[in-house]
Design a protein around this motif. Structure first.
Motif, PDB file in Angstrom:
ATOM      1  N   ILE A  14       0.903  -1.066   0.058  1.00  0.00           N
ATOM      2  CA  ILE A  14       0.002   0.119  -0.066  1.00  0.00           C
ATOM      3  C   ILE A  14       0.955   1.302  -0.109  1.00  0.00           C
ATOM      4  O   ILE A  14       1.684   1.445   0.826  1.00  0.00           O
ATOM      5  N   SER A  15       0.800   2.131  -1.198  1.00  0.00           N
ATOM      6  CA  SER A  15       1.621   3.358  -1.283  1.00  0.00           C
ATOM      7  C   SER A  15       0.786   4.473  -0.675  1.00  0.00           C
ATOM      8  O   SER A  15      -0.202   4.620  -1.450  1.00  0.00           O
ATOM      9  N   THR A  16       1.409   5.264   0.033  1.00  0.00           N
ATOM     10  CA  THR A  16       0.718   6.499   0.399  1.00  0.00           C
ATOM     11  C   THR A  16       1.247   7.670  -0.263  1.00  0.00           C
ATOM     12  O   THR A  16       0.921   9.071   0.133  1.00  0.00           O
ATOM     13  N   GLY A  17       2.145   7.341  -1.375  1.00  0.00           N
ATOM     14  CA  GLY A  17       2.611   8.634  -2.005  1.00  0.00           C
ATOM     15  C   GLY A  17       4.236   8.966  -1.779  1.00  0.00           C
ATOM     16  O   GLY A  17       4.951   8.315  -1.025  1.00  0.00           O
ATOM     17  N   ASP A  18       4.720  10.054  -2.373  1.00  0.00           N
ATOM     18  CA  ASP A  18       6.105  10.637  -2.202  1.00  0.00           C
ATOM     19  C   ASP A  18       6.928   9.382  -2.701  1.00  0.00           C
ATOM     20  O   ASP A  18       8.103   9.364  -1.920  1.00  0.00           O
ATOM     21  N   ASN A  19       6.597   8.406  -3.611  1.00  0.00           N
ATOM     22  CA  ASN A  19       7.714   7.347  -3.930  1.00  0.00           C
ATOM     23  C   ASN A  19       8.705   7.818  -5.203  1.00  0.00           C
ATOM     24  O   ASN A  19       9.640   7.428  -5.187  1.00  0.00           O
ATOM     25  N   PHE A  20       8.031   8.936  -6.049  1.00  0.00           N
ATOM     26  CA  PHE A  20       8.733   9.112  -7.259  1.00  0.00           C
ATOM     27  C   PHE A  20       8.766  10.599  -7.223  1.00  0.00           C
ATOM     28  O   PHE A  20       7.649  11.090  -7.548  1.00  0.00           O
ATOM     29  N   TYR A  21       9.952  11.200  -7.806  1.00  0.00           N
ATOM     30  CA  TYR A  21      10.005  12.526  -8.095  1.00  0.00           C
ATOM     31  C   TYR A  21      10.543  12.887  -9.202  1.00  0.00           C
ATOM     32  O   TYR A  21      11.144  12.052 -10.067  1.00  0.00           O
ATOM     33  N   ASP A  22      10.268  14.060  -9.791  1.00  0.00           N
ATOM     34  CA  ASP A  22      11.000  14.762 -11.002  1.00  0.00           C
ATOM     35  C   ASP A  22      10.385  14.186 -11.974  1.00  0.00           C
ATOM     36  O   ASP A  22       9.005  14.531 -12.580  1.00  0.00           O
ATOM     37  N   ASP A  23      10.872  13.231 -12.650  1.00  0.00           N
ATOM     38  CA  ASP A  23      10.551  12.758 -14.097  1.00  0.00           C
ATOM     39  C   ASP A  23       9.602  11.447 -13.817  1.00  0.00           C
ATOM     40  O   ASP A  23       9.495  10.766 -14.750  1.00  0.00           O
ATOM     41  N   GLY A  24       9.411  11.146 -12.732  1.00  0.00           N
ATOM     42  CA  GLY A  24       8.273   9.843 -12.478  1.00  0.00           C
ATOM     43  C   GLY A  24       9.207   8.432 -12.912  1.00  0.00           C
ATOM     44  O   GLY A  24      10.330   8.326 -12.889  1.00  0.00           O
TER      45      GLY A  24
END
Length: 135
Positions: A14-24
């Motif tokens: 379960i992901s709550t976000g803020d895992n990937f930044y900038d270019d995804g």
């Protein structure tokens, strides 16, 4: 995350976000869903006892023209390694419904011209894997 999940034999995350930044992430697969029902002439010329709600589809020629134009454009601009088109009706089949000529003449050339990797459909209640000798 995927590597750790495999190593630890994790069933889900379960992901709550803020895992990937900038270019995804780099997406390597695109699915394109096509409304194939309006292509089939018999639904308009010989509906039998069926009642169809064609709101948003009529005038049919305009609807199909716009659908095909949008599909061509999105396929052409896709940078995905794999392009998969999904529709309900068969293009070619050895099942009950067989070949859908309207899709062979209108949809198939677009799929071929844009290097679509495969087309997934329903309609015939059988499992088939048809390979085109040209691809």
């Amino acid at each position: 995350m995927g590597i750790v999940g495999e190593k630890l034999d994790i069933d889900f995350v379960i992901s709550t976000g803020d895992n990937f930044y900038d270019d995804g992430l780099t997406e390597f697969l695109d699915f394109f869903f096509v409304d194939t029902t309006p292509f089939v002439d018999d639904y308009f010329t010989h509906p039998k006892d069926h009642k169809y709600d064609w709101r948003g589809v009529l005038p049919r020629k305009n609807y199909l023209s716009k659908l095909l134009k949008n599909l061509k454009s999105t396929l052409r601009h896709s940078t995905a390694m794999w392009k998969i088109v999904v529709g309900h009706h068969t293009i070619k089949s050895v099942g009950h419904h067989g070949i859908t000529q309207e899709l062979v003449s209108q949809l198939l050339p677009i799929l071929e011209a844009n290097n679509v990797d495969f087309y997934v459909n329903g309609h015939d209640h059988c499992l088939e894997h048809i390979i085109d000798t040209k691809s």
